[in-house]
Design a protein around this motif. Structure first.
Motif, PDB file in Angstrom:
ATOM      1  N   PHE A 274      40.562  34.620  33.282  1.00  0.00           N
ATOM      2  CA  PHE A 274      41.139  35.367  34.397  1.00  0.00           C
ATOM      3  C   PHE A 274      41.565  34.479  35.576  1.00  0.00           C
ATOM      4  O   PHE A 274      42.394  34.889  36.382  1.00  0.00           O
ATOM      5  CB  PHE A 274      40.152  36.423  34.898  1.00  0.00           C
ATOM      6  N   TRP A 298      40.832  42.484  44.574  1.00  0.00           N
ATOM      7  CA  TRP A 298      40.986  41.056  44.319  1.00  0.00           C
ATOM      8  C   TRP A 298      40.116  40.243  45.271  1.00  0.00           C
ATOM      9  O   TRP A 298      40.032  40.561  46.469  1.00  0.00           O
ATOM     10  CB  TRP A 298      42.443  40.640  44.499  1.00  0.00           C
ATOM     11  N   HIS A 340      40.459  37.976  39.818  1.00  0.00           N
ATOM     12  CA  HIS A 340      40.849  39.270  39.260  1.00  0.00           C
ATOM     13  C   HIS A 340      39.684  40.253  39.435  1.00  0.00           C
ATOM     14  O   HIS A 340      38.520  39.874  39.299  1.00  0.00           O
ATOM     15  CB  HIS A 340      41.170  39.076  37.772  1.00  0.00           C
ATOM     16  N   TRP A 412      50.148  34.998  33.673  1.00  0.00           N
ATOM     17  CA  TRP A 412      50.725  34.997  35.016  1.00  0.00           C
ATOM     18  C   TRP A 412      52.245  34.826  34.968  1.00  0.00           C
ATOM     19  O   TRP A 412      52.986  35.534  35.652  1.00  0.00           O
ATOM     20  CB  TRP A 412      50.110  33.883  35.862  1.00  0.00           C
TER      21      TRP A 412
END
Length: 463
Positions: A274, A298, A340, A412
């Protein structure tokens, strides 16, 4: 000026039997001063003693500062390849990272095997490589004499590698250089080495030869006079190793269900998937790196250091790992990475269940020590086998832990995050990022073609 003497006496060889190794000492006296040399085998000790006695019977003077015949010292004044490499390692050691030190030693060890002035059966290849490994590592760090079983090998290498001047002899220099390049292009058993390995070793040797020019040992770098085809290397990540989010969740669940040790590693591997952390960055992760860790939102971490695994003989401390600056960053430079929400939940659960270790370490072993490669690799491979289907398990998919980081960066990029932002989070330059992950960017071709069509279709007007 060194003094010499013809007063030389020899004693019998003395053998000392230790718990593991028997050492045979050659003993002699020059001008009243006793000298001794250790040998692993009696045959080598006898041979060395016979050489000393031959020089004495021939009426040769002995140097009282070295205990050896004067002619031996004259021969030692010729700078050999091995002696040069020791000086080079001494110069590089203080400024090189542990893994770079190991890389230098590997390149020099291979090259030295190709630059022996003679290759008799005195010492086998494995014995010579062990001695070279000691000379390029422990000798520098510990500043000690070689162990008794390696001392004669080191002495043999000092006398039996080619002189540096040979690289400048017409014809011979090119042959020596080609032989050296051929050796680094092969493994110990003669197979073709990986292209990345050969190129890395060639870079090390090129730097060594530049150093030889710098200190006046050579007038020019011999590697530049030889046409050597650089092996082509694979610089992009293979998309076949990249997992998707569903496979990642299956894997992380299998890690948690693996064992009590596995429960400690769920968030460990989660940081790689992550947050795209490198294994050595996760090992160093501490509570003060977690800037924010809110629920259902976040968070953010600030990385400051990493602890890459190099091996105890290559670090200054003698530990397997040594804390250093982040990869590709200057000392003191940091890197901010988003957490995350799913990873944030893992970290909070981990801290609640296991607490922290010394210096606020987040990931530690069951006994409070560092998270070792052996421990997490065992869990990784067993959890992978349990989480994946038979087809997935036999494929390259997630073949090593580092592939979790590849999956994060690929995710990403495919989510449309601008490359400069991804590069900043991942600790890459933009150029390297796009080159390495070029094959992992999916689903954007059709959008790109649609935009081109909209701009060029018949009847389109331009303002």
């Amino acid at each position: 000026m060194n003094r010499t003497s013809f007063s030389v006496r020899f004693w019998k060889i003395k053998s000392y039997k230790g718990n593991r190794v028997t050492t045979h000492y050659v003993r002699w006296v020059v001008d009243g001063r006793e000298w001794k040399e250790p040998f692993r085998t009696l045959a080598h000790a006898d041979s060395f003693r016979a050489q000393l006695m031959t020089a004495a019977r021939q009426g040769e003077a002995f140097d009282v500062t070295t205990g050896r015949p004067v002619s031996w010292k004259r021969e030692e004044n010729v700078l050999t390849w091995f002696s040069f490499t020791l000086a080079y390692v001494d110069a590089k050691w203080p400024y090189a990272a542990p893994n770079h030190r190991r890389g230098i030693a590997e390149a020099l060890t291979d090259a030295t095997e190709a630059l022996l002035a003679k290759d008799d059966s005195t010492f086998g290849a494995d014995t010579r490589r062990t001695a070279l490994r000691w000379a390029y590592s422990n000798r520098v760090r510990d500043n000690t004499d070689p162990p008794a079983d390696l001392a004669p090998v080191i002495r043999w290498l000092e006398a039996n590698t080619v002189p540096m001047a040979a690289f400048e002899e017409p014809g011979k220099g090119a042959l020596l250089t080609r032989g050296m390049l051929d050796r680094i292009s092969r493994t110990k058993d003669g197979r073709t080495a990986a292209a990345n390995t050969a190129n890395r070793k060639r870079m090390c040797l090129n730097n060594a030869m530049e150093y030889a020019v710098e200190i006046g040992v050579l007038s020019a770098n011999p590697l530049k006079a030889v046409n050597w085809t650089k092996p082509r290397t694979l610089t992009t990540v293979d998309p076949k190793v990249v997992i998707n989010i569903h496979q990642a969740r299956r894997f992380l669940a299998a890690v948690e269900q693996h064992s009590e040790r596995g429960k400690r590693m769920k968030a460990f591997f989660g940081c790689m998937y992550f947050a795209a952390l490198r294994p050595e960055e996760v090992v160093d992760l501490r509570t003060d790196h977690l800037i924010s860790l809110p629920e259902n939102d976040w968070g953010e971490m600030r990385l400051t250091n990493a602890e890459p695994r190099a091996g105890s003989r290559w670090t200054n401390s003698g530990n397997v790992r040594e804390r250093r600056e982040l990869k590709h960053r200057a000392a003191g430079e940091t890197r901010h990475v988003p957490i995350h929400p799913e990873l944030g939940a893992m970290l909070r659960e981990h801290l609640d269940q296991f607490g922290t270790g010394p210096e606020g370490r987040i990931f530690i072993g069951p006994r409070g020590g560092l998270m070792t490669d052996r421990a997490y690799l065992k869990v990784f491979h067993e959890a992978r086998a349990r989480a994946f289907t038979e087809a997935e398990a036999t494929s390259p998919l997630l073949d090593v832990p580092y592939a979790l980081r590849h999956a994060a960066v690929s995710t990403w990029l495919n989510a449309g995050v601008p490359a400069p932002q991804v590069a900043e989070w991942a600790g890459h330059s933009v150029n390297v990022l796009l080159r390495v992950y070029a094959k992992c960017i999916h689903g954007q071709q059709h959008d790109a073609m649609r935009r081109i069509w909209e701009a060029t279709k018949p009847g389109t007007t331009t303002s």
